[in-house]
Design a protein around this motif. Structure first.
Motif, short mmCIF file in Angstrom:
data_model
loop_
_atom_site.label_atom_id
_atom_site.label_comp_id
_atom_site.label_asym_id
_atom_site.label_seq_id
_atom_site.Cartn_x
_atom_site.Cartn_y
_atom_site.Cartn_z
N ASP A 105 35.05 -0.14 20.93
CA ASP A 105 34.24 -0.93 19.99
C ASP A 105 33.06 -1.61 20.67
N ILE A 106 33.26 -2.08 21.90
CA ILE A 106 32.17 -2.77 22.61
C ILE A 106 31.02 -1.82 22.94
N PRO A 107 31.29 -0.63 23.53
CA PRO A 107 30.19 0.33 23.72
C PRO A 107 29.54 0.73 22.40
N SER A 108 30.34 0.83 21.34
CA SER A 108 29.80 1.18 20.02
C SER A 108 28.83 0.11 19.53
N PHE A 109 29.19 -1.15 19.74
CA PHE A 109 28.32 -2.25 19.31
C PHE A 109 26.98 -2.22 20.04
N TYR A 110 27.01 -2.08 21.35
CA TYR A 110 25.77 -2.05 22.11
C TYR A 110 24.93 -0.81 21.79
N ALA A 111 25.60 0.30 21.52
CA ALA A 111 24.88 1.52 21.13
C ALA A 111 24.20 1.32 19.78
N PHE A 112 24.86 0.62 18.87
CA PHE A 112 24.28 0.34 17.55
C PHE A 112 22.96 -0.42 17.66
N LEU A 113 22.87 -1.32 18.63
CA LEU A 113 21.64 -2.11 18.80
C LEU A 113 20.44 -1.23 19.13
N SER A 114 20.67 -0.01 19.61
CA SER A 114 19.57 0.87 19.99
C SER A 114 18.75 1.36 18.79
N ILE A 115 19.29 1.24 17.57
CA ILE A 115 18.57 1.74 16.39
C ILE A 115 17.71 0.68 15.73
N ILE A 116 17.68 -0.52 16.29
CA ILE A 116 16.86 -1.59 15.71
C ILE A 116 15.38 -1.20 15.60
N MET A 154 11.05 9.66 14.53
CA MET A 154 12.02 10.37 15.38
C MET A 154 11.60 10.34 16.84
N GLU A 155 10.31 10.49 17.10
CA GLU A 155 9.81 10.47 18.48
C GLU A 155 9.97 9.09 19.11
N ILE A 156 9.56 8.06 18.36
CA ILE A 156 9.64 6.69 18.89
C ILE A 156 11.09 6.29 19.12
N GLN A 157 11.98 6.60 18.14
CA GLN A 157 13.38 6.24 18.31
C GLN A 157 14.01 6.98 19.48
N LEU A 158 13.61 8.24 19.69
CA LEU A 158 14.13 9.00 20.84
C LEU A 158 13.73 8.31 22.14
N PHE A 159 12.48 7.83 22.20
CA PHE A 159 12.00 7.11 23.37
C PHE A 159 12.85 5.85 23.62
N PHE A 160 13.12 5.09 22.56
CA PHE A 160 13.93 3.87 22.71
C PHE A 160 15.38 4.21 23.05
N SER A 161 15.91 5.27 22.45
CA SER A 161 17.30 5.65 22.73
C SER A 161 17.48 6.02 24.20
N ILE A 162 16.54 6.79 24.74
CA ILE A 162 16.60 7.15 26.16
C ILE A 162 16.47 5.89 27.02
N GLY A 163 15.58 4.98 26.60
CA GLY A 163 15.42 3.72 27.32
C GLY A 163 16.70 2.90 27.32
N ILE A 170 19.18 4.43 29.80
CA ILE A 170 18.83 4.14 31.19
C ILE A 170 19.19 2.69 31.53
N LEU A 171 18.81 1.76 30.64
CA LEU A 171 19.13 0.34 30.87
C LEU A 171 20.63 0.11 30.86
N GLY A 172 21.33 0.83 29.96
CA GLY A 172 22.78 0.68 29.89
C GLY A 172 23.46 1.08 31.18
#
Length: 481
Positions: free
Chosen positions: A274-285, A338-347, A350-352
Motif C-alpha cells: 500500500d505504501i509504494p502504491s500511495f507514492y506511485a499514485f502521487l506521480s499522476i498529479i 501523454m508525453e508530459i506525464q511520461l516525463f514526470f513518471s520517469i522522473g 528516478i527520484l524514487g
C-alpha cells in the motif's frame, strides 16, 4: 468545472511567464489542493508522533484509520457525487438556482444515513477503545460530507475564500495536535485523530458557509435529484467502477496472508504494497492539473464552436472545418498530456530509486513502486479519455471503459500474485495498459462515426413523465415543502 474554467481563461489572457505560473498554481490548488493538504497534515502529525517516541504499532493504528476513512468514503460517495454534479450543472444551466441548496440538504441526509449505518456496523465489532472508535467514525462521516460539499464548490466563484478554508483547517489541525500531544494526558494517537477531525470540521463549516452564502434562494425540491439515478445511472456506475478499480489491486493484496497485516483486529491492509502504491499514485498529479488547463483553455473553445454551428444552422463546410479543428485539438492535447506525464513518471521513478530507501523502502518495495508508477500512468490517461467520452455524452462507452478497468484490476492482480513475488504490482500495470488501449479504441471509433453519434444516437431531452419513481419523489418533495 465552469467556475474553474472562467477563472483560468482570465488568467491565461495575460501574457508572460508570471501570468502562466499564476494560472498553473491556481489549477494546482483547485484540482489537487485537498490531496496535497491532507498529505501535509498527516505527514507532519505522524512526524510529531515518531519524534516523541510513540511505538510503531500505535502509529499503524492511526495510519490504518485514516487510510480506511479516505478509501471507503471515496468509494461510497464517488458515484453519488457524479450524479449530484450532473444535477447541479443542469439546474444552473436552466437558471433554477433555487433548487441547488435543497438538493444539498436532501443528498446529505440520504448518504449520511447509508454510510453512517455502514460505518457504525464496522466499528461496532471493533475491539478499539470506544472514544477512539467515535472519533474514527466521525472522520469517516466528515470526509463524506466534505466530498459532497466539493461538488458545489466549483460553482462558488470566490476561490480565495475556499483556499483560506483549507489553510485555516490545516493550521488549526497542526496546532491542536501539537498542544494535545504536549500539554494533555490524552493518548497521543487519539490526540492526532482529534486534530485531524478538527481540520476536516473547520473545512466543512467554512465551505458550507460559502455555499449557503452563494446559493441564497431555496425551493422545496429536496429530493428531486433522485430522478437522475434512473435517467443517468450509467454516470453513477462509471464513477463507482473507476473508483473501485483504483483500489482493487490493494484489496487483493489485503487478502494475501504473507502480505497483509491485521491492526487491532479491525483493519486489514498490506503496508509493504500500500505504501509504494500511495507514492506511485502521487506521480499522476501533473496530469490532473494539466487536464483541467487543457480542457478549459484549448479543447472547450473548439468543442463549443462546433456545437454552436450545428445548433445555429451553419453550412456543412463550416461545420466540417469546426469538426476537424476540434478533433485535431483533442488528439494533439491528448498526445501532449501523454508525453508530459511520461516525463514526470520517469522522473518519479528516478527520484524514487534515490530517495525512497531513506524512508525505509526495501528493494522489493522499490521494484513494486516503479511498476506501479507505470500502471498509474496508463490509468490517468485512461481517465482523461473516459472524461472526454463523457463530454460527448457517450455514457455507455465511458462506463464500459471503467468496468473494463475494474475487472482487469482485480483479475490481473489476482493472477500475478500467484506466480511469484517478483510479479507484485505487474497485475495493476497490465490492467492499466489493457484499459488505456481499450479507451483509445473507443475514442477513435467514436470520432470516426461522430456525425452518426451526434445526430442519430442522442437521447431525447424531453422530460419523462409517469413512473413509480417520479411519482414517489414528487410526493416526498411535497411533504418536504
Amino acid at each position: 468545472m465552469a467556475g474553474i474554467g472562467f477563472e483560468l481563461k482570465k488568467l491565461f489572457k495575460n501574457r508572460g511567464l508570471m501570468a502562466n505560473v499564476r494560472a498553473y498554481l491556481y489549477s494546482i490548488f483547485v484540482t489537487v489542493g485537498p490531496i496535497v493538504i491532507s498529505v501535509v497534515v498527516i505527514t507532519l502529525l505522524q512526524f510529531l508522533l515518531k519524534n516523541i517516541g510513540i511505538e510503531r504499532y500505535k502509529r499503524e493504528v492511526l495510519q490504518a484509520t485514516i487510510m480506511y476513512s479516505f478509501i471507503f468514503s471515496v468509494i461510497f460517495v464517488s458515484g453519488y457525487c457524479m450524479m449530484l454534479s450532473r444535477y447541479l450543472s443542469d439546474r444552473l444551466y436552466l437558471g433554477k438556482k433555487e433548487d441547488v441548496l435543497p438538493a444539498l440538504y436532501g443528498s446529505l441526509s440520504i448518504i449520511l444515513i447509508i454510510s453512517g449505518i455502514i460505518g457504525f456496523v464496522f466499528y461496532y465489532r471493533s475491539p478499539l477503545n470506544t472514544i477512539y472508535k467515535f472519533f474514527a467514525y466521525l472522520l469517516f462521516v466528515e470526509l463524506i460530507i466534505e466530498m459532497v460539499l466539493s461538488v458545489y464548490i466549483s460553482a462558488v466563484k470566490d476561490y480565495k475564500r475556499v483556499a483560506y478554508s483549507f489553510l485555516y483547517g490545516t493550521l488549526l489541525a497542526i496546532m491542536t495536535g501539537y498542544i494535545l500531544m504536549t500539554y494533555t494526558i490524552l493518548d497521543k494517537i487519539l490526540s492526532v485523530l482529534i486534530a485531524f477531525d478538527l481540520c476536516i470540521l473547520v473545512v466543512i463549516i467554512l465551505l458550507a458557509y460559502e455555499i449557503q452564502k452563494y446559493f441564497r434562494e431555496k425551493s422545496t425540491l429536496y429530493f428531486n435529484f433522485i430522478k437522475y439515478f434512473s435517467d443517468f445511472y450509467l454516470i453513477f456506475c462509471t464513477n463507482i467502477f473507476y473508483t473501485v478499480g483504483l483500489y482493487a489491486h490493494n484489496f487483493v493484496f489485503w487478502g494475501l496472508p504473507e502480505m497483509n497485516h491485521i491492526v487491532e483486529n479491525t483493519y486489514v491492509y498490506a503496508p509493504s504494497y500500500d505504501i509504494p502504491s500511495f507514492y506511485a499514485f502521487l506521480s499522476i498529479i501533473p496530469t490532473m492539473v494539466m487536464f483541467v488547463v487543457k480542457v478549459e483553455t484549448a479543447f472547450y473553445e473548439k468543442y463549443r464552436n462546433y456545437f454552436y454551428l450545428i445548433n445555429n444552422g451553419a453550412c456543412y463546410e463550416d461545420i466540417e472545418v469546426a469538426k476537424n479543428e476540434m478533433k485535431n485539438v483533442i488528439f494533439k492535447e491528448l498526445v501532449y498530456i501523454m508525453e508530459i506525464q511520461l516525463f514526470f513518471s520517469i522522473g518519479f521513478m528516478i527520484l524514487g530509486i534515490k530517495l525512497l530507501p531513506f524512508i525505509g523502502f526495501t528493494s522489493n518495495m522499490i521494484d513494486m513502486y516503479n511498476i506501479l508508477v507505470l500502471g498509474y500512468y496508463c490509468v490517468i490517461i485512461m481517465f482523461v479519455i473516459m472524461t472526454i467520452l463523457l463530454y460527448y455524452d457517450n455514457k455507455r462507452n465511458a462506463c464500459l471503459v471503467a468496468l473494463n478497468f475494474m475487472i482487469t484490476s482485480f483479475l490481473f492482480t489476482f493472477i500475478t500474485i500467484n506466480i511469484a513475488e517478483s510479479y507484485y504490482g505487474l497485475g495493476f500495470f497490465i490492467a492499466g495498459l489493457v484499459s488505456v488501449i481499450f479507451a483509445i479504441v473507443q475514442l477513435i471509433v467514436y470520432f470516426n462515426n461522430i456525425e452518426y453519434n451526434i445526430f442519430c444516437v442522442q437521447v431525447s431531452w424531453k422530460e419523462k413523465s409517469g413512473g413509480f419513481l417520479s411519482e414517489l419523489i414528487d410526493r416526498i418533495n411535497k411533504i418536504g415543502g
